[in-house]
Design a protein around this motif. Structure first.
Motif, PDB file in Angstrom:
ATOM      1  N   UNK A 126       2.744   2.168 -31.716  1.00 46.17           N
ATOM      2  CA  UNK A 126       2.017   3.301 -31.151  1.00 46.17           C
ATOM      3  C   UNK A 126       1.971   3.225 -29.630  1.00 46.17           C
ATOM      4  N   UNK A 127       1.812   2.037 -29.093  1.00 42.94           N
ATOM      5  CA  UNK A 127       1.824   1.865 -27.642  1.00 42.94           C
ATOM      6  C   UNK A 127       3.181   2.234 -27.052  1.00 42.94           C
ATOM      7  N   UNK A 128       4.258   1.869 -27.749  1.00 48.58           N
ATOM      8  CA  UNK A 128       5.593   2.222 -27.279  1.00 48.58           C
ATOM      9  C   UNK A 128       5.799   3.729 -27.306  1.00 48.58           C
ATOM     10  N   UNK A 129       5.387   4.380 -28.393  1.00 52.61           N
ATOM     11  CA  UNK A 129       5.524   5.831 -28.503  1.00 52.61           C
ATOM     12  C   UNK A 129       4.717   6.546 -27.427  1.00 52.61           C
ATOM     13  N   UNK A 148      21.939  16.285 -21.005  1.00 55.15           N
ATOM     14  CA  UNK A 148      23.007  15.582 -21.715  1.00 55.15           C
ATOM     15  C   UNK A 148      22.500  14.227 -22.202  1.00 55.15           C
ATOM     16  N   UNK A 149      22.982  13.820 -23.371  1.00 55.94           N
ATOM     17  CA  UNK A 149      22.633  12.517 -23.922  1.00 55.94           C
ATOM     18  C   UNK A 149      23.169  11.413 -23.014  1.00 55.94           C
ATOM     19  N   UNK A 150      22.378  10.352 -22.844  1.00 49.84           N
ATOM     20  CA  UNK A 150      22.868   9.229 -22.046  1.00 49.84           C
ATOM     21  C   UNK A 150      22.492   7.900 -22.706  1.00 49.84           C
ATOM     22  N   UNK A 151      22.642   6.815 -21.971  1.00 51.03           N
ATOM     23  CA  UNK A 151      22.464   5.485 -22.540  1.00 51.03           C
ATOM     24  C   UNK A 151      21.014   5.214 -22.941  1.00 51.03           C
ATOM     25  N   UNK A 152      20.062   5.851 -22.265  1.00 53.14           N
ATOM     26  CA  UNK A 152      18.655   5.658 -22.628  1.00 53.14           C
ATOM     27  C   UNK A 152      18.384   6.225 -24.021  1.00 53.14           C
ATOM     28  N   UNK A 153      18.904   7.403 -24.292  1.00 51.03           N
ATOM     29  CA  UNK A 153      18.750   7.995 -25.624  1.00 51.03           C
ATOM     30  C   UNK A 153      19.321   7.073 -26.698  1.00 51.03           C
ATOM     31  N   UNK A 154      20.494   6.549 -26.415  1.00 51.96           N
ATOM     32  CA  UNK A 154      21.145   5.649 -27.367  1.00 51.96           C
ATOM     33  C   UNK A 154      20.308   4.391 -27.567  1.00 51.96           C
ATOM     34  N   UNK A 155      19.709   3.884 -26.490  1.00 50.99           N
ATOM     35  CA  UNK A 155      18.909   2.658 -26.579  1.00 50.99           C
ATOM     36  C   UNK A 155      17.679   2.846 -27.469  1.00 50.99           C
ATOM     37  N   UNK A 156      17.122   4.062 -27.488  1.00 48.61           N
ATOM     38  CA  UNK A 156      15.920   4.333 -28.278  1.00 48.61           C
ATOM     39  C   UNK A 156      16.240   4.838 -29.687  1.00 48.61           C
ATOM     40  N   UNK A 157      17.444   4.589 -30.158  1.00 46.40           N
ATOM     41  CA  UNK A 157      17.852   5.121 -31.461  1.00 46.40           C
ATOM     42  C   UNK A 157      16.964   4.649 -32.602  1.00 46.40           C
ATOM     43  N   UNK A 158      16.363   3.473 -32.471  1.00 43.45           N
ATOM     44  CA  UNK A 158      15.527   2.964 -33.562  1.00 43.45           C
ATOM     45  C   UNK A 158      14.318   3.864 -33.785  1.00 43.45           C
ATOM     46  N   UNK A 159      13.844   4.533 -32.716  1.00 47.99           N
ATOM     47  CA  UNK A 159      12.736   5.482 -32.855  1.00 47.99           C
ATOM     48  C   UNK A 159      13.214   6.756 -33.536  1.00 47.99           C
ATOM     49  N   UNK A 160      14.404   7.199 -33.175  1.00 48.25           N
ATOM     50  CA  UNK A 160      14.921   8.464 -33.687  1.00 48.25           C
ATOM     51  C   UNK A 160      15.249   8.430 -35.170  1.00 48.25           C
ATOM     52  N   UNK A 161      15.703   7.297 -35.679  1.00 44.67           N
ATOM     53  CA  UNK A 161      16.170   7.275 -37.074  1.00 44.67           C
ATOM     54  C   UNK A 161      15.582   6.136 -37.900  1.00 44.67           C
ATOM     55  N   UNK A 162      15.647   4.930 -37.400  1.00 45.30           N
ATOM     56  CA  UNK A 162      15.291   3.756 -38.204  1.00 45.30           C
ATOM     57  C   UNK A 162      13.785   3.664 -38.467  1.00 45.30           C
ATOM     58  N   UNK A 163      12.956   4.097 -37.527  1.00 49.23           N
ATOM     59  CA  UNK A 163      11.507   4.033 -37.720  1.00 49.23           C
ATOM     60  C   UNK A 163      11.088   4.839 -38.945  1.00 49.23           C
ATOM     61  N   UNK A 164      11.614   6.051 -39.080  1.00 51.49           N
ATOM     62  CA  UNK A 164      11.263   6.886 -40.224  1.00 51.49           C
ATOM     63  C   UNK A 164      11.644   6.253 -41.550  1.00 51.49           C
ATOM     64  N   UNK A 165      12.778   5.580 -41.583  1.00 47.79           N
ATOM     65  CA  UNK A 165      13.205   4.894 -42.800  1.00 47.79           C
ATOM     66  C   UNK A 165      12.250   3.761 -43.164  1.00 47.79           C
ATOM     67  N   UNK A 166      11.852   2.992 -42.159  1.00 46.11           N
ATOM     68  CA  UNK A 166      10.922   1.884 -42.414  1.00 46.11           C
ATOM     69  C   UNK A 166       9.557   2.422 -42.852  1.00 46.11           C
ATOM     70  N   UNK A 167       9.129   3.520 -42.246  1.00 38.55           N
ATOM     71  CA  UNK A 167       7.868   4.140 -42.657  1.00 38.55           C
ATOM     72  C   UNK A 167       7.904   4.526 -44.128  1.00 38.55           C
ATOM     73  N   UNK A 168       8.981   5.181 -44.542  1.00 34.88           N
ATOM     74  CA  UNK A 168       9.120   5.584 -45.948  1.00 34.88           C
ATOM     75  C   UNK A 168       9.106   4.371 -46.861  1.00 34.88           C
ATOM     76  N   UNK A 169       9.809   3.347 -46.447  1.00 32.72           N
ATOM     77  CA  UNK A 169       9.919   2.143 -47.277  1.00 32.72           C
ATOM     78  C   UNK A 169       8.583   1.424 -47.407  1.00 32.72           C
ATOM     79  N   UNK A 170       7.861   1.299 -46.282  1.00 33.60           N
ATOM     80  CA  UNK A 170       6.627   0.516 -46.266  1.00 33.60           C
ATOM     81  C   UNK A 170       5.390   1.339 -46.601  1.00 33.60           C
TER      82      UNK A 170
END
Length: 222
Positions: A126-129, A148-170
């Motif tokens: 939550x602090x990161x968000x 335009x998308x850049x390296x910062x967007x790519x670096x935060x990919x875990x927020x864009x996709x992986x976080x939601x998956x972990x939320x569903x799982x847990x």
């Protein structure tokens, strides 16, 4: 023509960082799937220090660590730049990339923990968000760097996709769009980019693997 190979695993956000960068640059490459429970001699040869993926092989020369690889790709292939040309804007981008890297450990901690320990990890998420919402995604930008998308967007990919998956799982609810409207809009913009949308790990397959990993962790602790 340069020979480019990428050693990775199909579910790793660090590997997808590199996949997206190569595709955004239009660089053809050979992908080599690694079994991290039985690492190949080539992986151990090319990354003898950490023995981790991703590893990019460019004309036989190995480059390790996803952020290092991204910067290498951006320097070797200057088309569709992933970092700003302006020195100040570039410094700001590198700050947020380091911020994302420093928080990346929270992803695995989220599904490896339970109870009070997991609550502490959720607080860090939550602090990161909040930092992203209040300080990074300001000025009505579609992406971290503008239009335009850049390296910062790519670096935060875990927020864009992986976080939601972990939320569903847990069975957790960490990201609530109404609390983080800028982050929510950014996620939609990020995942609408064809290179991103067309290159994401299979959700059902990932959830199945997470379930298997948690069962293994529990069996080891008993």
């Amino acid at each position: 023509m340069a020979v480019v190979k990428l050693f990775g695993t199909w579910l790793s956000p660090y590997v997808y960082r590199v996949i997206w960068a190569l595709k955004l640059k239009g660089i053809p490459y050979e992908y080599i799937e690694e079994d991290l429970s039985n690492k190949s001699p080539l992986l151990l040869q090319y990354n003898p220090i950490h023995k981790k993926i991703p590893v990019l092989l460019h004309d036989g020369k190995p480059i390790c660590e996803s952020t290092v690889i991204l910067r290498y790709i951006d320097e070797i292939w200057p088309q569709n730049p992933l970092l700003p040309a302006d020195p100040y804007d570039r410094a700001v981008a590198l700050f947020w990339i380091k911020f994302a890297d420093d928080k990346s450990h929270l992803l695995s901690k989220l599904y490896r923990t339970e109870g009070e320990e997991q609550e502490a990890v959720v607080k860090e998420w939550l602090e990161m968000l909040e930092a992203m919402e209040e300080h990074a995604l300001i000025g009505g930008k579609r992406f971290f760097g503008g239009d335009e998308i850049n390296m910062v967007d790519i670096a935060f990919c875990m927020v864009a996709h992986w976080l939601g998956l972990i939320e569903d799982f847990a069975g957790l609810k960490i990201f609530e769009p109404h609390k983080f409207p800028r982050v929510s809009s950014w996620i939609q913009n990020f995942k609408s980019v064809p290179v991103i949308k067309d290159n994401l790990p299979d959700t059902d397959k990932m959830l199945g693997l997470l379930k298997h990993r948690r069962e293994m962790l529990r069996s080891k602790s008993n």
